[in-house]
Design a protein around this motif. Structure first.
Motif: not given
Ligand SMILES: O=c1ccn([C@@H]2O[C@H](COP(=O)(O)OP(=O)(O)O[C@H]3O[C@H](CO)[C@@H](O)[C@H](O)[C@H]3O)[C@@H](O)[C@H]2O)c(=O)[nH]1
Length: 402
Positions: A246, A265-270, A272
């Motif tokens: 992260p 948007e694509r990396v938003s899970k891990q 910011t």
């Protein structure tokens, strides 16, 4: 005579975040000595940073016109023009107005990169102290310019006269000639920046005090040559390579525009991506293990204070010298040669696999920011305050804390 108001200390930083931060820290220290600190900045930086300053703080922040047509300066030279041509008369009027209102301006603390303000202090009869916002060793490097010219290490326009690493200061290790802080941009821009430093040195030569935002430093250490700069694309590739990890990525608006569409948007899970974050607070968090940095001096000190390992990618100015200390002398970080996938992976492994790095960070923190170091720092500040109080005998109330 009974003084109704506290004497003021006017602080003038160079208008950039890395200069405003340490001058605000100094301003806080003056508060506890019974002064009212007043930071003066050009309008463009006031608009940008004032919202980050605690509104309940007793530090006054005043802006003066900068004459810039656009909302922000186009480059370093636009700032220089504003500082040299527009700001001096406005600061002078401000100091005169304060004095007409019965205020005492006890002292001006002027960033050496804002040396235009030194003359204002002299004209207004206010004692002036210089302020160096970076490491002591980088000041020594700048102060050695006349000797470097005399010994023909550099030409009288600042161009290195010898290829390869050189010893610029006695008893200090080698630096690449390209690491000299004024060597940024085109040949014309390098010469103009060198002139900027000569002028700052000339104006500050006879100042009775120089306050340095640093700690006693050790000698320079040789290090690799500077590396090429990278694009946002390379940075993007390097973050996609660690989908486990992260991350919080602070990217200025121009850099952010260079990201591939849909990336955030694509990396938003891990991950910011933000344009600003309260860096010191973020570094204090235990979830942060490693800090990828350009080696700005304030960021370096904050990382030491928060005991965070560093991945170093110096870009300009004093950052190469800071990086040499971090990686070679203190060994609390690793320098990466680029921001592509391989370099990042290698750098992260080296920095995380070094089992002794945490101990070194702890020891360095204690030595430079522990109880003893803090007490030396407070005593230096008290000496400075007493010194300028003596010089301006009779101007001050007698019951100010020391
Ligand atoms: O999103 C952000 C970005 C920055 N900061 C703070 O801003 C300061 C940045 O200072 P620094 O790390 O010194 O970087 P620069 O702003 O780039 O500093 C300039 O000024 C420094 C002092 O002269 C030099 O060492 C640098 O090379 C030069 O680029 C630090 O306190 C950071 O915590 C934040 O809080 N949030």
């Amino acid at each position: 005579m009974k003084w109704m108001r506290k004497p003021k200390i006017i602080l003038v930083p160079y208008p950039a975040q890395g200069h405003v931060t340490p001058i605000l820290n100094l301003a806080s220290a003056f508060l506890s000595h019974g002064f009212e600190p007043v930071m003066v900045t050009p309008e463009f930086i006031h608009r940008r940073f004032i919202s980050n300053i605690d509104s309940k703080s007793d530090i006054s922040c005043i802006s003066i016109p900068d004459g810039l047509e656009m909302d922000k300066p186009s480059d370093f030279f636009a700032i220089e023009k504003a500082m040299e041509n527009t700001m001096p008369t406005h600061l002078e009027s401000l100091v005169q107005k304060l004095s007409e209102e019965g205020e005492v301006v006890a002292c001006m603390v002027v960033d050496l990169l804002a040396s235009w303000a030194i003359g204002v202090g002299h004209r207004c009869g206010v004692p002036v102290a210089g302020f160096w916002p970076a490491m002591l060793a980088t000041y020594q490097l700048i102060a050695a310019i006349p000797d470097m010219v005399r010994t023909q290490l550099i030409s009288d326009t600042g161009t290195p006269q010898h290829p390869g690493p050189l010893r610029f200061l006695p008893d200090q290790p080698l630096l690449s000639t390209e690491d000299l802080p004024w060597l940024i941009g085109t040949p014309a821009s390098r010469k103009a920046r060198f002139k900027f430093w000569l002028r700052a040195l000339d104006r500050s030569r006879n100042l009775p005090w120089l306050l340095v935002n640093s700690f006693p430093a050790d000698e320079f250490i040789n290090h690799d040559k500077p590396q090429k700069r990278c694009s946002t694309r390379e940075l993007y590739e390097s973050t996609t390579y660690f989908p486990r990890l992260p991350f919080l990525w602070v990217l200025g608006p121009t850099w952010k525009d260079g990201l591939p569409s849909g990336y955030i948007e694509r990396v938003s899970k891990q991950g910011t991506v933000v344009s600003w974050a309260p860096q010191h607070e973020v570094l204090q968090h235990k979830a942060v293990t490693c800090y990828l940095t350009h080696c700005g001096w304030n960021s370096t000190m904050e990382a030491i204070r928060c005991r965070k390992r560093l991945l170093c990618y110096p870009v300009a100015g004093d950052q190469f010298v800071n990086c040499a200390y971090i990686t070679e002398k203190w060994k609390i970080g690793v320098r990466i040669s680029g921001l592509g996938q391989k370099e990042m992976e290698r750098g992260l492994r080296r920095v995380m696999d070094d089992k002794k790095m945490s101990d070194r960070l702890e020891r360095l923190r204690e030595r430079t920011m522990g109880e003893e170091a803090s007490s030396v720092m407070m005593s230096s500040l008290a000496t400075f305050v007493n010194d300028f109080k003596k010089q301006t005998d009779g101007m001050f109330p007698t019951d100010l804390p020391i």
